[in-house]
Design a protein around this motif. Structure first.
Motif, PDB file in Angstrom:
ATOM      1  N   UNK A   3      38.188 -26.618   5.331  1.00 27.42           N
ATOM      2  CA  UNK A   3      39.223 -27.652   5.382  1.00 27.42           C
ATOM      3  C   UNK A   3      40.409 -27.173   4.564  1.00 27.42           C
ATOM      4  N   UNK A   4      41.609 -27.651   4.903  1.00 27.61           N
ATOM      5  CA  UNK A   4      42.817 -27.226   4.221  1.00 27.61           C
ATOM      6  C   UNK A   4      43.465 -28.373   3.480  1.00 27.61           C
ATOM      7  N   UNK A   5      43.961 -28.068   2.289  1.00 24.73           N
ATOM      8  CA  UNK A   5      44.741 -29.006   1.500  1.00 24.73           C
ATOM      9  C   UNK A   5      46.103 -28.397   1.221  1.00 24.73           C
ATOM     10  N   UNK A   6      46.991 -29.175   0.640  1.00 21.85           N
ATOM     11  CA  UNK A   6      48.335 -28.701   0.315  1.00 21.85           C
ATOM     12  C   UNK A   6      48.583 -28.837  -1.179  1.00 21.85           C
ATOM     13  N   UNK A   7      49.042 -27.769  -1.793  1.00 21.90           N
ATOM     14  CA  UNK A   7      49.426 -27.827  -3.199  1.00 21.90           C
ATOM     15  C   UNK A   7      50.779 -28.514  -3.351  1.00 21.90           C
ATOM     16  N   UNK A   8      51.637 -28.330  -2.365  1.00 29.37           N
ATOM     17  CA  UNK A   8      52.987 -28.884  -2.403  1.00 29.37           C
ATOM     18  C   UNK A   8      53.216 -29.637  -1.095  1.00 29.37           C
ATOM     19  N   UNK A   9      53.111 -30.942  -1.138  1.00 33.87           N
ATOM     20  CA  UNK A   9      53.238 -31.756   0.077  1.00 33.87           C
ATOM     21  C   UNK A   9      54.607 -31.607   0.743  1.00 33.87           C
ATOM     22  N   UNK A  10      55.616 -31.198  -0.034  1.00 29.33           N
ATOM     23  CA  UNK A  10      56.956 -31.063   0.540  1.00 29.33           C
ATOM     24  C   UNK A  10      57.130 -29.753   1.300  1.00 29.33           C
ATOM     25  N   UNK A  11      56.215 -28.810   1.100  1.00 28.95           N
ATOM     26  CA  UNK A  11      56.314 -27.501   1.745  1.00 28.95           C
ATOM     27  C   UNK A  11      54.917 -27.071   2.173  1.00 28.95           C
ATOM     28  N   UNK A  12      54.550 -27.420   3.374  1.00 25.34           N
ATOM     29  CA  UNK A  12      53.214 -27.112   3.872  1.00 25.34           C
ATOM     30  C   UNK A  12      53.121 -25.661   4.326  1.00 25.34           C
ATOM     31  N   UNK A 108      46.133 -22.797   0.696  1.00 22.78           N
ATOM     32  CA  UNK A 108      47.003 -21.631   0.844  1.00 22.78           C
ATOM     33  C   UNK A 108      48.477 -21.996   0.658  1.00 22.78           C
ATOM     34  N   UNK A 109      49.232 -21.037   0.146  1.00 21.74           N
ATOM     35  CA  UNK A 109      50.675 -21.215  -0.008  1.00 21.74           C
ATOM     36  C   UNK A 109      51.310 -19.835   0.030  1.00 21.74           C
ATOM     37  N   UNK A 110      52.503 -19.727   0.602  1.00 25.15           N
ATOM     38  CA  UNK A 110      53.213 -18.457   0.701  1.00 25.15           C
ATOM     39  C   UNK A 110      54.230 -18.305  -0.423  1.00 25.15           C
ATOM     40  N   UNK A 111      54.314 -17.079  -0.924  1.00 18.71           N
ATOM     41  CA  UNK A 111      55.224 -16.771  -2.025  1.00 18.71           C
ATOM     42  C   UNK A 111      55.931 -15.449  -1.758  1.00 18.71           C
ATOM     43  N   UNK A 112      57.048 -15.237  -2.460  1.00 19.94           N
ATOM     44  CA  UNK A 112      57.696 -13.944  -2.538  1.00 19.94           C
ATOM     45  C   UNK A 112      57.991 -13.670  -4.005  1.00 19.94           C
ATOM     46  N   UNK A 113      58.101 -12.384  -4.331  1.00 16.18           N
ATOM     47  CA  UNK A 113      58.443 -12.020  -5.701  1.00 16.18           C
ATOM     48  C   UNK A 113      59.753 -12.692  -6.082  1.00 16.18           C
ATOM     49  N   UNK A 114      59.842 -13.082  -7.338  1.00 17.22           N
ATOM     50  CA  UNK A 114      61.014 -13.781  -7.852  1.00 17.22           C
ATOM     51  C   UNK A 114      61.445 -13.097  -9.139  1.00 17.22           C
ATOM     52  N   UNK A 115      62.710 -12.687  -9.199  1.00 16.40           N
ATOM     53  CA  UNK A 115      63.210 -11.983 -10.352  1.00 16.40           C
ATOM     54  C   UNK A 115      63.606 -12.944 -11.474  1.00 16.40           C
ATOM     55  N   UNK A 116      63.192 -12.583 -12.683  1.00 18.91           N
ATOM     56  CA  UNK A 116      63.635 -13.280 -13.891  1.00 18.91           C
ATOM     57  C   UNK A 116      64.191 -12.182 -14.792  1.00 18.91           C
TER      58      UNK A 116
END
Length: 123
Positions: A3-12, A108-116
């Protein structure tokens, strides 16, 4: 069945896959049903082998929570969202979801590297 859940409901997760970008990192945390941790690992290993055959999976690593945790986190880097979507959209992959023990939930959630600046580099 997984089953799938969402960590961020605004961005599935499904909506994130519509972006045309890459590379992308899937960070997917699984919650294993009590006593079914080995079954979750076996199902995940089967998925990972299937995904590796796609040729678009750049790297994959599974992490396990310590101290009796039932959490597993998969970190997988894909060439692009298009490649990921193609791999996830096959009937063969859909059949893999049925191999997880009942009550397993994935986030699951998708990410990209983020520069700081001064701390870490982006793409």
């Amino acid at each position: 069945m997984l089953n799938f859940g969402n960590l961020d409901e605004s961005t599935r997760f499904r909506d994130q896959q519509k972006e045309k970008t890459g590379p992308v990192t899937v960070i997917n945390t699984f919650v294993a049903p009590e006593g079914k941790e080995d079954e979750v690992v076996a199902a995940w290993a089967d998925d990972a082998e299937y995904m590796k055959k796609s040729g678009s999976l750049l790297s994959v690593q599974l992490y396990r929570g310590i101290g009796g945790s039932r959490l597993f986190t998969n970190i997988a880097v894909w060439k692009s969202t298009e490649h990921l979507r193609a791999a996830l959209g096959t009937p063969e992959f859909a059949s893999h979801l049925e191999r997880y023990p009942a009550g397993t939930v994935a986030y699951p959630h998708l990410y990209q590297k983020f520069a700081v600046e001064g701390v870490c580099e982006g793409e």
